[in-house]
Design an enzyme around this catalytic site. Structure first.
Site, PDB file in Angstrom:
ATOM      1  N   CYS A 110       0.825  -1.217   0.000  1.00  0.00           N
ATOM      2  CA  CYS A 110       0.000   0.000   0.000  1.00  0.00           C
ATOM      3  C   CYS A 110       0.853   1.258   0.000  1.00  0.00           C
ATOM      4  O   CYS A 110       1.707   1.455   0.871  1.00  0.00           O
ATOM      5  CB  CYS A 110      -0.938   0.003   1.212  1.00  0.00           C
TER       6      CYS A 110
ATOM      7  N   ARG B  59      -0.020   4.631   3.027  1.00  0.00           N
ATOM      8  CA  ARG B  59       0.078   4.360   4.458  1.00  0.00           C
ATOM      9  C   ARG B  59       0.396   5.545   5.358  1.00  0.00           C
ATOM     10  O   ARG B  59       0.362   5.413   6.580  1.00  0.00           O
ATOM     11  CB  ARG B  59       1.094   3.233   4.702  1.00  0.00           C
TER      12      ARG B  59
ATOM     13  N   GLU C 100      -5.110   3.565 -10.277  1.00  0.00           N
ATOM     14  CA  GLU C 100      -5.739   2.248 -10.090  1.00  0.00           C
ATOM     15  C   GLU C 100      -6.891   2.097 -11.084  1.00  0.00           C
ATOM     16  O   GLU C 100      -7.099   1.044 -11.667  1.00  0.00           O
ATOM     17  CB  GLU C 100      -6.287   2.107  -8.667  1.00  0.00           C
TER      18      GLU C 100
ATOM     19  N   TRP D  30      -9.079   5.609   0.124  1.00  0.00           N
ATOM     20  CA  TRP D  30      -9.622   6.227  -1.089  1.00  0.00           C
ATOM     21  C   TRP D  30      -8.755   5.772  -2.252  1.00  0.00           C
ATOM     22  O   TRP D  30      -7.681   5.197  -2.055  1.00  0.00           O
ATOM     23  CB  TRP D  30      -9.639   7.761  -0.976  1.00  0.00           C
TER      24      TRP D  30
HETATM   25  N1  ARG Z   1      -6.644  -1.544  -7.152  1.00  0.00           N
HETATM   26  C1  ARG Z   1      -7.967  -1.866  -6.688  1.00  0.00           C
HETATM   27  C2  ARG Z   1      -8.997  -1.289  -7.656  1.00  0.00           C
HETATM   28  O1  ARG Z   1      -8.636  -0.659  -8.610  1.00  0.00           O
HETATM   29  C3  ARG Z   1      -8.231  -1.327  -5.292  1.00  0.00           C
HETATM   30  C4  ARG Z   1      -7.210  -1.717  -4.248  1.00  0.00           C
HETATM   31  C5  ARG Z   1      -7.276  -0.866  -2.984  1.00  0.00           C
HETATM   32  N2  ARG Z   1      -7.038   0.522  -3.291  1.00  0.00           N
HETATM   33  C6  ARG Z   1      -7.039   1.520  -2.405  1.00  0.00           C
HETATM   34  N3  ARG Z   1      -6.816   2.726  -2.834  1.00  0.00           N
HETATM   35  N4  ARG Z   1      -7.270   1.319  -1.118  1.00  0.00           N
HETATM   36  O2  ARG Z   1     -10.183  -1.421  -7.466  1.00  0.00           O
END
Ligand code: ARG
Length: 366
Positions: free
Chosen positions: A55, A58, A233, A228
């Site tokens: 992560c 953090r 991602e 968030w």
């Molecule tokens: N990478 C994943 C997605 O695109 C989510 C993983 C957790 N991400 C976070 N920012 N807490 O759905």
């Protein structure tokens, strides 16, 4: 580097095993380890986030809100707690990092699990010709939902919410998520009008629901948690990956780029526009997310604050480094030790790949 095949001679049983998918039924070495400090559930939750080697977010570990739902016993109650979690974590868009801790592992008979990878997931509709409408990542989960009797919408789309699939002891049920609890953002571009016509959207809260919250003394196979989003991602992976929504060719075409060659970097141009669109759209709608440049700076700050506290931040480089513009971020230009400790979040074997998961599914097939 750790050889993942040789268990470490001493120390935390997680060393070298952070990428393993655990099945608590045969995790004797983990369950024996019980090296947890005597801290509150809230503190253990926050430390698990602090120790999460994959992560980048953090720096904010102390702000995790931990909901104690350890007294729940019925599938209906688990579902309600999951709904409440989504509602509170979403709020007005500001997104609160949060974990809801359901009852701990007490053997296979009493196992409680959410089968979905995240509380919010889009279905993968398979058509006769083998093509998939929706998110291919959720193909197996969609098949499970269908087997349990879930009926997809009459006119399927790319963004249909999957039901929550909850296992509670001998029960396995699906629950339709109330639509009003799932905040979504339509993806538009600050300069390209046509972008909105691609009809893309994504949900606001990434709430992982299939990992084990492991304090060291206790193991919680059902403890959904969220932070968030970081823009990449969604923009680089969920909507961009060839094996996911595969939007780069469509966007490059709209940008007027020749997609028959590689040297004009059409994929790269499309990626940047898509990521800018994601960041801009979330910001426009007041839904919190972080860009990869800021997140990288914050991660370095986290490493420094850990050092000041007499600890060394453990991290997995390939997961910390953003999937686009890696070398333009500071996290790329250094390495990290990788000796994870409890408390932590562990990957869990997919329930439909375990013997008892298959058995349960067989029993509840409709
Ligand atoms: N990478 C994943 C997605 O695109 C989510 C993983 C957790 N991400 C976070 N920012 N807490 O759905």
């Amino acid at each position: 580097m750790n050889d993942p095949n040789t268990p470490p001679a001493s120390g935390c049983p997680l060393h070298g095993h952070h990428a393993k998918r655990w099945d608590l039924v045969d995790a004797a070495e983990l369950l024996k380890s019980a090296t947890a400090a005597d801290v509150s559930l809230e503190q253990a939750g926050r430390e698990a986030w602090r120790n999460a080697v994959r992560c980048i977010g953090r720096l904010h570990w102390k702000s995790l809100e931990v909901i104690d739902a350890r007294q729940l016993a019925m599938a209906d109650e688990i579902f309600e707690a999951a709904c409440e979690h989504l509602k509170r974590a979403t709020g007005d868009g500001r997104i609160t990092p949060m974990m809801t801790v359901m009852p701990p592992w007490r053997g296979a008979e009493n196992e409680i699990r959410i089968w979905n990878h995240q509380l919010v997931r889009y279905a993968a509709h398979e058509s006769a010709d083998g093509s998939i409408l929706g998110d291919p990542m959720n193909l197996e989960l969609t098949r499970v939902a269908l087997a349990l009797g879930w009926r997809p919408p009459a006119s399927p789309t790319r963004f249909d919410l999957l039901p929550l699939i909850i296992q509670c002891g001998g029960a396995l049920r699906f629950y339709e998520l109330p639509k009003h609890l799932v905040r979504e953002v339509e993806i538009r571009h600050p300069r390209y009008e046509w972008f909105g016509e691609l009809g893309l959207k994504w949900y606001a809260v990434p709430a992982i629901s299939d990992m084990i919250f492991a304090t060291g003394a206790e193991f919680y196979p059902c403890a959904p948690f969220n932070g968030w989003y970081m823009g990449t991602e969604i923009g680089a992976r969920d909507l961009g990956d060839v094996g996911r929504y595969n939007q780069l060719p469509v966007i490059a075409e709209k940008l007027g780029l020749d997609t028959r060659q590689t040297r004009n970097l059409w994929r790269d141009h499309a990626l940047v526009e898509l990521n800018e669109a994601v960041l801009w759209s979330f910001q426009q709608e007041g839904v919190r997310l972080v860009d990869h440049h800021q997140a990288s700076r914050e991660f370095i700050e986290f490493c420094e604050s850990e050092q000041r506290a007499g600890r060394e931040a453990q991290a997995e480089w390939p997961w910390i480094v953003p999937p686009i513009s890696a070398s333009a971020t500071p996290v790329f230009h250094r390495g990290y030790p990788l000796q994870p400790e409890f408390p932590n979040y562990l990957l869990q074997a997919s329930p439909w790949q375990t013997a008892r998961g298959r058995e349960l599914l067989q029993k509840h097939r409709r």
